[in-house]
Design a protein around this motif. Structure first.
Motif, PDB file in Angstrom:
ATOM      1  N   ALA A 165      -8.096 -13.560  -9.689  1.00  0.00           N
ATOM      2  CA  ALA A 165      -6.559 -13.441 -10.416  1.00  0.00           C
ATOM      3  C   ALA A 165      -6.965 -12.022 -11.202  1.00  0.00           C
ATOM      4  O   ALA A 165      -5.792 -11.073 -11.087  1.00  0.00           O
ATOM      5  N   SER A 166      -8.049 -11.838 -11.559  1.00  0.00           N
ATOM      6  CA  SER A 166      -8.232 -10.593 -12.146  1.00  0.00           C
ATOM      7  C   SER A 166      -8.138  -9.352 -11.315  1.00  0.00           C
ATOM      8  O   SER A 166      -7.714  -8.038 -11.561  1.00  0.00           O
ATOM      9  N   HIS A 167      -8.618  -9.544 -10.101  1.00  0.00           N
ATOM     10  CA  HIS A 167      -8.689  -8.506  -9.245  1.00  0.00           C
ATOM     11  C   HIS A 167      -7.392  -8.082  -8.810  1.00  0.00           C
ATOM     12  O   HIS A 167      -6.912  -7.160  -8.670  1.00  0.00           O
ATOM     13  N   GLU A 168      -6.556  -9.385  -8.533  1.00  0.00           N
ATOM     14  CA  GLU A 168      -5.005  -9.088  -8.000  1.00  0.00           C
ATOM     15  C   GLU A 168      -4.051  -8.383  -9.061  1.00  0.00           C
ATOM     16  O   GLU A 168      -3.330  -7.540  -8.769  1.00  0.00           O
ATOM     17  N   LEU A 169      -4.561  -8.764 -10.550  1.00  0.00           N
ATOM     18  CA  LEU A 169      -3.736  -8.040 -11.436  1.00  0.00           C
ATOM     19  C   LEU A 169      -4.107  -6.622 -11.649  1.00  0.00           C
ATOM     20  O   LEU A 169      -3.381  -5.839 -12.011  1.00  0.00           O
ATOM     21  N   ARG A 170      -5.382  -6.517 -11.685  1.00  0.00           N
ATOM     22  CA  ARG A 170      -6.091  -5.023 -11.651  1.00  0.00           C
ATOM     23  C   ARG A 170      -5.539  -4.103 -10.898  1.00  0.00           C
ATOM     24  O   ARG A 170      -5.487  -2.741 -10.698  1.00  0.00           O
ATOM     25  N   THR A 171      -5.220  -4.543  -9.497  1.00  0.00           N
ATOM     26  CA  THR A 171      -4.936  -3.492  -8.256  1.00  0.00           C
ATOM     27  C   THR A 171      -3.713  -2.875  -8.596  1.00  0.00           C
ATOM     28  O   THR A 171      -3.609  -1.638  -8.523  1.00  0.00           O
ATOM     29  N   PRO A 172      -2.536  -3.493  -8.937  1.00  0.00           N
ATOM     30  CA  PRO A 172      -1.306  -2.918  -9.319  1.00  0.00           C
ATOM     31  C   PRO A 172      -1.476  -2.062 -10.497  1.00  0.00           C
ATOM     32  O   PRO A 172      -0.756  -0.829 -10.757  1.00  0.00           O
TER      33      PRO A 172
ATOM     34  N   PHE B 108      -5.243 -17.064  -3.435  1.00  0.00           N
ATOM     35  CA  PHE B 108      -5.439 -15.586  -3.122  1.00  0.00           C
ATOM     36  C   PHE B 108      -6.216 -15.776  -1.793  1.00  0.00           C
ATOM     37  O   PHE B 108      -7.078 -14.821  -1.314  1.00  0.00           O
ATOM     38  N   GLN B 109      -6.107 -16.763  -0.987  1.00  0.00           N
ATOM     39  CA  GLN B 109      -6.797 -16.994   0.385  1.00  0.00           C
ATOM     40  C   GLN B 109      -5.484 -16.818   1.284  1.00  0.00           C
ATOM     41  O   GLN B 109      -4.438 -17.299   1.325  1.00  0.00           O
ATOM     42  N   ARG B 110      -5.901 -15.975   2.314  1.00  0.00           N
ATOM     43  CA  ARG B 110      -4.648 -15.620   3.502  1.00  0.00           C
ATOM     44  C   ARG B 110      -5.501 -16.005   4.780  1.00  0.00           C
ATOM     45  O   ARG B 110      -6.517 -15.433   4.994  1.00  0.00           O
ATOM     46  N   GLY B 111      -4.657 -16.444   5.693  1.00  0.00           N
ATOM     47  CA  GLY B 111      -5.297 -16.735   7.056  1.00  0.00           C
ATOM     48  C   GLY B 111      -5.216 -15.457   7.765  1.00  0.00           C
ATOM     49  O   GLY B 111      -6.064 -15.440   8.503  1.00  0.00           O
TER      50      GLY B 111
ATOM     51  N   ARG C  61     -13.732 -18.859  -9.443  1.00  0.00           N
ATOM     52  CA  ARG C  61     -13.017 -18.011  -8.422  1.00  0.00           C
ATOM     53  C   ARG C  61     -11.650 -17.520  -8.402  1.00  0.00           C
ATOM     54  O   ARG C  61     -11.150 -16.415  -8.393  1.00  0.00           O
ATOM     55  N   PHE C  62     -10.877 -18.305  -8.993  1.00  0.00           N
ATOM     56  CA  PHE C  62      -9.536 -18.193  -9.419  1.00  0.00           C
ATOM     57  C   PHE C  62      -9.354 -17.029 -10.428  1.00  0.00           C
ATOM     58  O   PHE C  62      -8.599 -16.253 -10.195  1.00  0.00           O
ATOM     59  N   ALA C  63     -10.269 -17.383 -11.513  1.00  0.00           N
ATOM     60  CA  ALA C  63     -10.329 -16.153 -12.657  1.00  0.00           C
ATOM     61  C   ALA C  63     -10.651 -14.724 -12.099  1.00  0.00           C
ATOM     62  O   ALA C  63     -10.012 -13.631 -12.381  1.00  0.00           O
ATOM     63  N   ALA C  64     -11.579 -14.992 -11.182  1.00  0.00           N
ATOM     64  CA  ALA C  64     -12.092 -13.562 -10.443  1.00  0.00           C
ATOM     65  C   ALA C  64     -10.971 -12.942  -9.623  1.00  0.00           C
ATOM     66  O   ALA C  64     -10.902 -11.616  -9.496  1.00  0.00           O
TER      67      ALA C  64
END
Length: 364
Positions: A152-159, A311-314, A147-150
């Motif tokens: 992180a890939s999503h978060e890095l892909r966005t910018p 990458f979890q936000r409340g 889940r972390f890899a997925a």
């Protein structure tokens, strides 16, 4: 798994082999009685039976006959012992075979495999339960890493995707305002840098690549509060610190990162106006504690239990000027674990969150 107390494997083997030897001794005594003691006159045991005929004549029971009979008996006992010992050992070690098969299945990558050995508690079943618990923890860890890899890939892909879009727009429209484009690219690039640095901090904490140094957690908390006071003032949040001496050991940089993350999260996840944050440090007999409590929205307990995952936000942030990268609490938990401490999240009934960090006290 809770089990009813039972006999240990060592005691079971001891009792089984002892019973087997006793049985072999009984057989041997029986053979001796048949071939030797029947030749004794029964008048020594029962009077007035002198005329009872003998079954075995003394002259017919010579050394050669006894030697042949003894050899046959010993051969029988040898075969009987081998077969009986093989059966008993097989029955006793059957759980070990299941454990071996489960280990091979896990080694092939089947992390969902469990032994689930039935029966009362003993050494083998305790080993099987420990193995199941280890594989379950490993399975959960691997799933978390995936889940972390997925994420992180999503978060890095966005910018990167935003940057690519802005550059495409600039290429198609040469007359576009370059100042606005540069500002947007700068903001996107800053977010990517923040995310990369957060990932590096998380990796460093997970690897425990730091030296322990004596420090006072209260001083670390005061430094974090002073650093974030401008942000709190900007958002209308009141920050109060009750920092009592809390001596411990660890990495000053990582513990400052931990405290800063907790206070930063408490500020940005708060009420739109007139919110508050309380930071408290204490020294206790069994360790030191850092508590960060804030006002805010009500949080469900099942949601709070996932906040320390990457990458979890409340809740959505009140403003978008500090979007964050979703790694604050994940980094805090990793730093806490690396220092042999615990991190606990408790939702408050009136809204908000209490985060409690407990670290080992510094040795006198």
């Amino acid at each position: 798994m809770q089990r009813t107390p039972g006999l240990s494997v060592r005691l079971k083997l001891t009792l089984s082999y002892a019973a087997f030897l006793v049985l072999a001794g009984v057989l041997l005594l029986g053979v001796v009685w048949i071939f030797l003691l029947r030749d004794v006159r029964l008048r020594f045991l029962v009077p007035n039976l002198d005329n009872l005929p003998r079954i075995i004549e003394p002259a017919s029971f010579g050394p050669a006959v006894f030697g042949t009979a003894a050899a046959a008996v010993m051969a029988f006992l040898l075969v009987f012992g081998l077969v009986g010992g093989w059966v008993l050992a097989g029955r006793m070690l059957a759980p070990l075979n299941r454990i071996t098969e489960a280990t091979r299945a896990v080694a092939r990558g089947s992390l969902s495999h469990r032994i689930r050995l039935p029966g009362r508690s003993d050494e083998f079943r305790d080993l099987a339960d420990a193995f199941d618990a280890m594989v379950a923890q490993l399975d959960a860890h691997v799933a978390e890493q995936r889940r972390f890899a997925a994420n992180a890939s999503h978060e890095l892909r966005t910018p990167l995707a935003i940057t690519q879009t802005l550059l495409d727009v600039a290429r198609k429209d040469p007359d576009h305002d370059t100042g606005l484009l540069v500002d947007r690219l700068h903001a996107v690039n800053a977010r990517a840098i923040d995310l990369t640095e957060a990932l590096l901090v998380l990796s460093r904490a997970d690897q425990r690549s730091f030296d322990d140094e004596p420090l006072d957690l209260s001083l670390v908390a005061e430094e974090a509060v002073e650093t974030l006071l401008p942000l709190a003032d900007e958002r209308g949040v009141t920050v109060t610190a009750d920092a009592a001496a809390a001596p411990t050991t660890g990495s000053p940089a990582l513990l400052l990162q931990l405290t800063t993350n907790l206070v930063h999260n408490a500020i940005v996840h708060n009420l739109p106006a007139h919110g508050s944050v309380q930071v408290v440090t204490r020294a206790e007999p069994d360790g030191v504690t850092l508590t960060v409590e804030n006002t805010g929205d009500r949080l469900a307990p099942d949601l709070v239990s996932t906040l320390t995952e990457p990458f979890q936000r409340g809740t959505e942030r009140v403003r978008a000027d500090h979007p964050g990268v979703g790694l604050g609490l994940a980094i805090a938990r990793s730093i806490c674990d690396a220092h042999g401490g615990t991190l606990t999240l408790v939702p408050l009934a009136a809204g908000g969150l209490r985060v409690a960090v407990r670290l080992p006290a510094r040795a006198a």
